[in-house]
Design an enzyme around this catalytic site. Structure first.
Site, short mmCIF file in Angstrom:
data_model
loop_
_atom_site.label_atom_id
_atom_site.label_comp_id
_atom_site.label_asym_id
_atom_site.label_seq_id
_atom_site.Cartn_x
_atom_site.Cartn_y
_atom_site.Cartn_z
N CYS A 94 0.80 -1.22 0.00
CA CYS A 94 0.00 0.00 0.00
C CYS A 94 0.84 1.28 0.00
O CYS A 94 0.27 2.37 -0.03
CB CYS A 94 -0.96 0.00 1.19
SG CYS A 94 -2.12 -1.38 1.13
N HIS B 169 -2.61 8.30 6.17
CA HIS B 169 -2.95 7.02 5.56
C HIS B 169 -4.41 6.71 5.87
O HIS B 169 -5.16 6.31 4.99
CB HIS B 169 -2.03 5.92 6.07
CG HIS B 169 -2.26 4.59 5.43
ND1 HIS B 169 -1.97 4.35 4.10
CD2 HIS B 169 -2.78 3.43 5.91
CE1 HIS B 169 -2.29 3.10 3.80
NE2 HIS B 169 -2.78 2.52 4.88
N GLU C 101 -0.54 5.75 13.34
CA GLU C 101 -0.02 6.96 12.71
C GLU C 101 -0.28 8.20 13.55
O GLU C 101 0.49 9.17 13.48
CB GLU C 101 -0.54 7.13 11.29
CG GLU C 101 -2.01 7.34 11.11
CD GLU C 101 -2.34 7.58 9.62
OE1 GLU C 101 -1.53 8.20 8.91
OE2 GLU C 101 -3.42 7.14 9.20
N LYS D 193 -9.41 8.45 2.06
CA LYS D 193 -9.95 7.09 1.91
C LYS D 193 -11.40 7.03 2.39
O LYS D 193 -12.13 6.12 2.01
CB LYS D 193 -9.08 6.10 2.68
CG LYS D 193 -7.71 5.87 2.09
CD LYS D 193 -6.96 4.79 2.87
CE LYS D 193 -5.57 4.56 2.31
NZ LYS D 193 -4.64 5.69 2.59
N HIS E 32 -9.86 2.54 -0.34
CA HIS E 32 -8.43 2.19 -0.27
C HIS E 32 -8.08 1.37 -1.50
O HIS E 32 -8.37 0.17 -1.57
CB HIS E 32 -8.16 1.40 1.01
CG HIS E 32 -6.72 1.17 1.29
ND1 HIS E 32 -5.71 1.47 0.40
CD2 HIS E 32 -6.09 0.65 2.40
CE1 HIS E 32 -4.54 1.15 0.91
NE2 HIS E 32 -4.74 0.66 2.13
N PHE F 68 1.00 -3.46 4.45
CA PHE F 68 1.27 -4.79 4.98
C PHE F 68 2.70 -5.19 4.63
O PHE F 68 3.19 -4.92 3.53
CB PHE F 68 0.30 -5.81 4.38
CG PHE F 68 -1.09 -5.73 4.96
CD1 PHE F 68 -1.38 -4.96 6.07
CD2 PHE F 68 -2.13 -6.46 4.39
CE1 PHE F 68 -2.65 -4.90 6.61
CE2 PHE F 68 -3.42 -6.42 4.92
CZ PHE F 68 -3.67 -5.63 6.03
#
Length: 422
Positions: A170, A310, A321, A342, A347, A406
């Site tokens: 990502c 994010h 975050e 998002k 996403h 990930f």
């Protein structure tokens, strides 16, 4: 040796809610969401049944029937966006040495939709253990190798310099643009067509995320399913799309009178070496990436005017975050507007980092901070200024965007307005 600085002179975005940069920015500033019940296939067997889809007709966007047959949906996105970004830049490629023009495209899952579809064909819907390859399309190999995306974009724009696909989950979108910036800075290229693309909304992808319960199971009112930083959030919403940029060496862009959206002033990436899907709650590795990107940009934490988070809508990410912002930016973190787009466009895995860079460049261009949609009940552990529901007029000379993927990938990029850095 004079520092080679890199600017964005062309942007094209294909995102849910409208295929084009203008529609994309309108959606964000209106605070509208583009998530809906999946229409690409019957989602009934799956735990998560909502996604952010693009209403995309490739032939209306200039692709020939042969190109449509040859390319996966994600590759189609990338080619259309690359042509649009070049047109937006006003750059005449005949005036640029083709061997000094390169391509860097990010993608997390490559040609997932086509591979999924072709497996169903050659296995007769999963009935055959030994598949019958004679039913496969002749370009099946191109679906297997993500490098075909870079090749297609290079052919589309006539670039004969470096051509690369970056796949870091990502963070692929941020990392592909960061890689392109470094090629220009070091003198390996003068122009880069860079960005990221993914079209992952397929049964196999939904099954993968269902297995780890990463996506939201919320089915009623799908437009409200993506809820970053909200206490009621329960997973991210899958999306699709692309953003592609024309990046140029600053002085060259100025000489030709190009419109400059923003300078890419700093970039860094780190790995947490911790867990395939888990995150350290203290956010130390993201904080380190942020500090390094700020150092490269020669900016202090107090210089940052907006953070594009994010903001996936999972509890561990949002808290991770938030901790990273406090660690890297200190008390100024509480004074900076933060938001997650998002919440509106979903996403799109590897593509989202590039789409978020586009949002940052447009925020600088218009001095507007996009909102975080669906943020009605803030999580007490996420106690920063997450700009809920409504866009905010705000001077945005310097913007930080971050990505988390990930595998432990953590990336940060700093963009500044034209002339912001001395």
């Amino acid at each position: 040796m004079t520092e080679r600085r890199v600017v964005i002179t062309g942007i094209e975005v294909l995102a849910p809610g409208g295929a084009g940069t203008k529609d994309f920015w309108s959606l964000l500033t209106d605070g509208r969401t583009a998530t809906r019940t999946i229409t690409f296939f019957d989602p009934a067997p799956f735990r998560s049944q909502v996604a952010a889809e693009i209403d995309f007709d490739p032939e209306q966007h200039g692709l020939t029937p042969q190109e449509v047959r040859r390319m996966d949906r994600a590759a189609q996105f990338a080619v259309v966006a690359a042509r649009g970004a070049v047109a937006d830049s006003g750059l005449v490629f005949d005036n640029v040495h083709e061997h000094r023009t390169g391509v860097a495209i990010g993608s997390a899952v490559g040609a997932t939709m086509s591979l999924d579809q072709e497996y169903r064909v050659v296995s007769d819907g999963g009935r055959l253990h030994e598949v019958d390859h004679t039913y496969a399309v002749p370009h099946l190999y191109d679906y297997l190798v993500p490098s075909s995306f870079a090749a297609e974009v290079a052919w589309a724009v006539g670039a004969q310099g470096p051509a690369t696909v970056i796949s870091t989950g990502c963070t692929s979108g941020i990392d592909s643009v960061g890689y392109a910036v470094e090629l220009i800075r070091e003198g390996s290229a003068d122009v880069m067509v860079a960005g990221a693309t993914d079209a992952p909304i397929s049964p196999i992808t939904m099954a993968c995320f269902d297995a780890i319960k990463a996506t939201s199971p919320r089915r009623e009112q799908p437009e409200t399913a993506s809820r970053p930083f909200d206490a009621t959030r329960n997973g991210f919403v899958l999306g699709e799309g692309t953003a592609v940029f024309v990046l140029e060496e600053m002085e060259s862009a100025r000489r030709r009178g190009a419109h400059v959206y923003a300078e890419i002033a700093g970039y860094a990436t780190r790995s947490n070496a911790f867990h395939m899907t888990g995150l350290r709650p203290d956010g130390k590795e993201m904080a380190e990436a942020i500090r390094t990107a700020l150092g490269e940009a020669r900016l202090n934490p107090d210089d940052i005017d907006y953070i594009n988070a994010h903001g996936s809508g999972t509890k561990q990410n949002d808290r991770h975050e938030t901790a990273a912002f406090k660690d890297s930016l200190g008390e100024h973190a509480y004074r900076i507007p933060v938001s997650s787009i998002k919440s509106m466009v979903g996403h799109s895995l590897g593509a989202i980092g590039a789409i978020e860079i586009a949002a940052c460049a447009l925020a600088i261009e218009h001095n507007v901070v996009p909102p975080t949609a669906n943020l009605h009940h803030p999580d007490p552990e996420c106690d920063l200024d997450y700009v809920p529901l409504t866009a905010r007029e705000h001077r945005t000379d310097a913007v930080l965007t971050v990505g988390s993927g990930f595998g432990g990938f953590q990336s940060a990029m700093v963009l500044t307005g034209p002339g912001r850095r001395p």
